[in-house]
Structures are given as C-alpha cells and as structure tokens.
Design an enzyme around this catalytic site. Sequence first.
Site, short mmCIF file in Angstrom:
data_model
loop_
_atom_site.label_atom_id
_atom_site.label_comp_id
_atom_site.label_asym_id
_atom_site.label_seq_id
_atom_site.Cartn_x
_atom_site.Cartn_y
_atom_site.Cartn_z
N HIS A 99 0.85 -1.15 0.07
CA HIS A 99 -0.02 0.03 -0.17
C HIS A 99 0.86 1.34 -0.09
O HIS A 99 2.11 1.25 0.49
CB HIS A 99 -0.88 -0.08 1.36
CG HIS A 99 -0.15 0.09 2.50
ND1 HIS A 99 0.51 -1.17 3.02
CD2 HIS A 99 -0.01 1.06 3.51
CE1 HIS A 99 0.83 -0.74 4.24
NE2 HIS A 99 0.87 0.48 4.52
N ASP A 101 0.66 5.03 1.77
CA ASP A 101 -0.05 5.60 2.87
C ASP A 101 -1.30 6.51 2.48
O ASP A 101 -0.97 7.41 1.71
CB ASP A 101 1.01 5.88 4.06
CG ASP A 101 1.65 5.10 4.72
OD1 ASP A 101 1.21 4.04 4.65
OD2 ASP A 101 2.80 5.26 5.06
N HIS A 255 4.72 0.21 0.04
CA HIS A 255 5.55 -0.49 1.01
C HIS A 255 4.63 -1.70 1.82
O HIS A 255 3.41 -1.72 1.55
CB HIS A 255 6.16 0.24 2.15
CG HIS A 255 5.00 0.90 2.84
ND1 HIS A 255 4.45 2.27 2.51
CD2 HIS A 255 4.43 0.94 4.25
CE1 HIS A 255 3.81 2.88 3.41
NE2 HIS A 255 3.72 1.90 4.39
N ARG A 270 5.21 6.51 13.70
CA ARG A 270 5.42 7.19 12.18
C ARG A 270 4.85 8.48 12.35
O ARG A 270 3.86 8.90 12.73
CB ARG A 270 4.48 6.31 11.28
CG ARG A 270 4.62 6.75 9.83
CD ARG A 270 3.66 5.84 8.97
NE ARG A 270 2.33 6.50 8.67
CZ ARG A 270 1.26 5.69 8.36
NH1 ARG A 270 1.28 4.27 8.24
NH2 ARG A 270 0.07 6.35 8.43
#
Length: 283
Positions: A99, A101, A255, A270
């Site tokens: 995917h 983000d 990723h 994150r």
Amino acid sequence: MSERLSITPLGPYIGAQISGADLTRPLSDNQFEQLYHAVLRHQVVFLRDQAITPQQQRALAQRFGELHIHPVYPHAEGVDEIIVLDTHNDNPPDNDNWHTDVTFIETPPAGAILAAKELPSTGGDTLWTSGIAAYEALSVPFRQLLSGLRAEHDFRKSFPEYKYRKTEEEHQRWREAVAKNPPLLHPVVRTHPVSGKQALFVNEGFTTRIVDVSEKESEALLSFLFAHITKPEFQVRWRWQPNDIAIWDNRVTQHYANADYLPQRRIMHRATILGDKPFYRAG
C-alpha cells in the site's frame, strides 16, 4: 565534524543508507538539503542508531511539510502527529498488503518517517517498491493506455467496519472517519511534482476500481498493475534494528510490512507528511 552525509545506494532503482547524521539534534540547513534530495532520488532512505523521541521525530518531519493526524490509529502521548503502530498477539498487524499511505484523501501524504522502537528478535522486515521503476518498465503503448485514467481510492478497503467494533467509542470514531473520507479519484499515473517523473499510483490497500473503463477491464488492469508494481526487481528490503529510521517519498512508492514475528511484539512510530493533489502531466 563534516557536514557531508554518506549516501550508499542499496539497489539500482530504490533505497539508500545514510550515515553521518544525528537526528537527535536539529540538522543544519546543509545536511537537511542533502537528506531531502536523497529521499527524492532514492525514494526511501535508512539511518541506523537514531534514538529519537516523538517530539524530535515530529520536529524533523515538520521540516518536510505540514503533518497529517491519522483518523483511526493511536497517537504517541502528547504528540498527536506521531502514530503508534504497536502489533502483538492481541493486536495483530492489519495491513497485510502492499500500500501507499493514506491515498484515500484529496492530498495524500508526500512522505513519512518511521522509527523502530521495539522489535522482535527476528522477522518484521519492511519492503518498499518503486512506482517510477514499475512505470518505466512498461511498454510505450501500455503507458499510453494508462495515462489519463482515474482510479477510486476508498478508506474502507483497508479499514473495514468489522475491525472497529470492540467498543462503541472505537466504532463511533470509525463512522466519523468514513463520513470525513468518502471515496475519491486519483490518476492511475501520477507525475511527481518536484522531479516530473511518472509513477504508477494505484495500490492494493486503497484502490478499488478504475472508473474510466468497464468493470471487467478494471479488474484485469488492477490485477496486472498490483502484481507488476510489486515485482522483486523494483524493491528494496530493510531488516530493522532498534532505533533505525526510514524516510520515504510516499508519492511514488508502496511498502509492505512482514507480519512474520507473532507472538513477539513490534512497536513503530510514524510521522506522516502532507502532500498535494495528485495530477498527471504528459512528459
């Protein structure tokens, strides 16, 4: 101390390891410029031994741009811009697909900074793949077919309702997120706003259909593109160590976090950097 960063490519298409920077302190303008251009060139970069706090991670991310606050994931205490990805037996990984983000918003993130806080003794690697390399590997007629097509991205594809029914508060937060994030369209081929390079911009995590073709054609195209983008030759794989940092360009990469470490625990922090509205411009 030298201001020059050491940048070592990890493959021909994507990935580099950087040394010579201390992210626990503010980078000089010179060093930040080197870091910024390394991310543009290599699409994802990695730094070892960076024991940064959530506040320091936020401050570094803010030098790249305004930050996104995630509608569902929990945040670090007192630092809403840092999401905590804490996975273990009682909270197993929920994103077992490739995917990009947060492509379910009008201006998907330009990038992200991921910090490794607690790791399993083995496993838990993350892989990134290059949408630029995947696009450039296509034949010219196929590139022409894809250029100008639009695809729908939907928050609910990676965040289905059944996962958010543990408490009424959690379910209400999910309903609010759905109301704020209706399905929307992005170009199938995206032009990078800085480099001008073209990249494939569909991902298994959020892309549901290509709207400019029939349903069967959409299924066939997406099936091919999801497989093509994630071919091993377009990838880099990172084996995490405690206090590692990854910084990537979310506009042109996808990723995948390997979920091979349960029942051990993995905690990552994150920061997500807001971007601009995706567009396609013929080269």
